[in-house]
Design a protein around this motif. Sequence first.
Motif, PDB file in Angstrom:
ATOM      1  N   PRO A  92       0.817  -1.211   0.000  1.00  0.00           N
ATOM      2  CA  PRO A  92       0.000   0.000   0.000  1.00  0.00           C
ATOM      3  C   PRO A  92       0.851   1.263   0.000  1.00  0.00           C
ATOM      4  O   PRO A  92       0.716   2.122   0.869  1.00  0.00           O
ATOM      5  N   GLY A  93       1.755   1.376  -0.954  1.00  0.00           N
ATOM      6  CA  GLY A  93       2.670   2.506  -0.988  1.00  0.00           C
ATOM      7  C   GLY A  93       2.248   3.619  -1.913  1.00  0.00           C
ATOM      8  O   GLY A  93       3.001   4.558  -2.160  1.00  0.00           O
ATOM      9  N   GLY A  94       1.030   3.533  -2.465  1.00  0.00           N
ATOM     10  CA  GLY A  94       0.540   4.584  -3.338  1.00  0.00           C
ATOM     11  C   GLY A  94       1.342   4.711  -4.615  1.00  0.00           C
ATOM     12  O   GLY A  94       1.876   3.728  -5.152  1.00  0.00           O
ATOM     13  N   PHE A  95       1.449   5.922  -5.109  1.00  0.00           N
ATOM     14  CA  PHE A  95       2.155   6.171  -6.365  1.00  0.00           C
ATOM     15  C   PHE A  95       3.623   5.747  -6.283  1.00  0.00           C
ATOM     16  O   PHE A  95       4.238   5.396  -7.290  1.00  0.00           O
ATOM     17  N   TYR A  96       4.187   5.780  -5.083  1.00  0.00           N
ATOM     18  CA  TYR A  96       5.569   5.342  -4.863  1.00  0.00           C
ATOM     19  C   TYR A  96       5.775   3.914  -5.377  1.00  0.00           C
ATOM     20  O   TYR A  96       6.714   3.624  -6.128  1.00  0.00           O
ATOM     21  N   GLU A 232      -5.021   9.315  -4.970  1.00  0.00           N
ATOM     22  CA  GLU A 232      -4.023   8.319  -4.596  1.00  0.00           C
ATOM     23  C   GLU A 232      -4.432   7.535  -3.354  1.00  0.00           C
ATOM     24  O   GLU A 232      -4.017   6.380  -3.167  1.00  0.00           O
ATOM     25  N   ALA A 233      -5.251   8.140  -2.511  1.00  0.00           N
ATOM     26  CA  ALA A 233      -5.629   7.491  -1.260  1.00  0.00           C
ATOM     27  C   ALA A 233      -6.387   6.189  -1.483  1.00  0.00           C
ATOM     28  O   ALA A 233      -6.462   5.350  -0.577  1.00  0.00           O
ATOM     29  N   THR A 234      -6.940   5.985  -2.666  1.00  0.00           N
ATOM     30  CA  THR A 234      -7.639   4.732  -2.945  1.00  0.00           C
ATOM     31  C   THR A 234      -6.719   3.533  -2.755  1.00  0.00           C
ATOM     32  O   THR A 234      -7.167   2.460  -2.343  1.00  0.00           O
ATOM     33  N   VAL A 235      -5.419   3.695  -3.060  1.00  0.00           N
ATOM     34  CA  VAL A 235      -4.482   2.578  -2.885  1.00  0.00           C
ATOM     35  C   VAL A 235      -3.608   2.742  -1.640  1.00  0.00           C
ATOM     36  O   VAL A 235      -3.057   1.756  -1.147  1.00  0.00           O
ATOM     37  N   ILE A 236      -3.466   3.964  -1.156  1.00  0.00           N
ATOM     38  CA  ILE A 236      -2.700   4.187   0.072  1.00  0.00           C
ATOM     39  C   ILE A 236      -3.300   3.369   1.223  1.00  0.00           C
ATOM     40  O   ILE A 236      -2.592   2.822   2.068  1.00  0.00           O
ATOM     41  N   PHE A 237      -4.626   3.275   1.252  1.00  0.00           N
ATOM     42  CA  PHE A 237      -5.311   2.585   2.349  1.00  0.00           C
ATOM     43  C   PHE A 237      -5.648   1.133   1.999  1.00  0.00           C
ATOM     44  O   PHE A 237      -6.583   0.554   2.563  1.00  0.00           O
ATOM     45  N   ARG A 238      -4.910   0.540   1.100  1.00  0.00           N
ATOM     46  CA  ARG A 238      -5.220  -0.803   0.599  1.00  0.00           C
ATOM     47  C   ARG A 238      -5.381  -1.824   1.725  1.00  0.00           C
ATOM     48  O   ARG A 238      -6.303  -2.653   1.694  1.00  0.00           O
ATOM     49  N   GLN A 239      -4.490  -1.818   2.699  1.00  0.00           N
ATOM     50  CA  GLN A 239      -4.546  -2.801   3.776  1.00  0.00           C
ATOM     51  C   GLN A 239      -5.683  -2.545   4.752  1.00  0.00           C
ATOM     52  O   GLN A 239      -5.964  -3.385   5.607  1.00  0.00           O
ATOM     53  N   GLU A 240      -6.340  -1.411   4.634  1.00  0.00           N
ATOM     54  CA  GLU A 240      -7.327  -1.017   5.630  1.00  0.00           C
ATOM     55  C   GLU A 240      -8.752  -0.992   5.090  1.00  0.00           C
ATOM     56  O   GLU A 240      -9.643  -0.410   5.694  1.00  0.00           O
ATOM     57  N   VAL A 241      -8.963  -1.628   3.926  1.00  0.00           N
ATOM     58  CA  VAL A 241     -10.299  -1.687   3.339  1.00  0.00           C
ATOM     59  C   VAL A 241     -10.717  -3.146   3.173  1.00  0.00           C
ATOM     60  O   VAL A 241      -9.879  -4.046   3.101  1.00  0.00           O
TER      61      VAL A 241
END
Length: 489
Positions: A92-96, A232-241
């Motif tokens: 879940p590192g976002g655009f990084y 970007e937050a759609t994937v930043i929070f991947r582990q929390e959805v």
Amino acid sequence: MSETRLTTGPDKPGQATRSPSEANLSGNLGVVQLLFTILAFNGPLTVVVGIVPIVIGYGNGLGAPVAYVAAALVVAMFAAGFTKMARHVENPGGFYSFVALGLGRRAGLGASFLALVCYYLVLIASYAFIGITAESLVRDTLHGPSIPWWVWALLAQLVVGVLGYFRLDVSAKFLMVLMAGEALIIVAYDAVVVARGGSGGLTASFLKSSNITSGSLGLALLFAVLCMAGFEATVIFRQEVRAPERTIPRAAYGFIATVAVLFGITAWAVTQALGDANAVAATATDPVGSLMGTVGTYLGAVGLDLVSVLLATSILAALVSAHNVLSRYLFGLAADGILPRPIARAHRRHKSPHRASVTVSVVAFAGLLPFMIFDDTPATLYAKLSGAFGYSFVLLLACTGLAIPVYLNRIRPAGVTVWHRVIAPVLALAGLVITLYLATDNIELLMGAGTSVTVILVVIVYGSFVAGFAVASVLRHAKPDVYQRIGRQ
């Protein structure tokens, strides 16, 4: 012990291994909760008050609604490849993570440093903004005491810091309440303007080609794309959805559609409230004042006061969202070994990045402190830093837009068509490159600063990417195990 830590396994460099007693971040966000969380980042009411009038007055005038549709199409094409690639990015590192996978670890770390600067700038800017907004609200609207802006900024930091310490679900519930209030007042404004027929009867002037291309369509597109911040937050929070394979795409497209419809309709409503003959001149002369004037006309004094209150809560919601995004960036970089490992410890009970959250709070306070002591003009601070955020966000989006087709065409995963890996990403990249060019061409207007300050901010933005690239190059030889973990792929 009440916390857990990510460790590196010797068998698979670049992946996180955990003992049974260790855990990642976790949460239980559904599509609606995730959607409200990412909508909070750009503060819908803040956009309506501060950005929509600029798109009308300095952009393409009566054709402003079309600019939001065009921006949504660009980001939707970006999302076509983005959501497909997201299925293969477990980190879940976002655009990084996306840039690291597509363009290599050095570019990926450069993108991560750019993202850190990007979100840090908007965090500091928003603390200044909520300070002056709350000061004005209490003194002028509520007729209370005149309390310095920095006191309100510190209070906001306390609230944001507490929420950031706990599980993301807590912040999501808080944001849903604030977002509901914002959405209701915006919809009410639009509905009343339509019901009363605007200033001189409703028109569809935004559909005329002469209005769509009037003024500066490019500048309108630039500001409309900036209203997509938070994507970007759609994937930043991947582990929390819950069920990220389904939740992330639905929230991503839901976000794009909501922004396009909400801001597009509101931009049209503002032109109708002011009248076709006066809208462009009025918003160009006094963007915020002209908009708030129509609020008073159509929603009355009570509605105007309510907007003033909700504007402050809108900024607070944006701060909570930005704080959460930046916390997870720090958490990810610490888990990769780039930042001190203790930052990557998740709270055992809350499963939150509590140490990363506290770090963000401390760094934000340190960044704001000099301005609290020496600078009594927080409004100019907000304008400059939010402009620098906008520019760095477009640059980060363009980097990711390049990484997506490179990765999808190299891997060619099952279920990904030529539309997802070539056509849509290339069209999106073209739109993002044009937007970046427009941002560069209008850099002083975007940042609201003179040449010298603008140059400094641009050097900081591009310098952050170069610094990340350089650090990765050093790690490649000095610490190859850490280098292999960049992006945790």
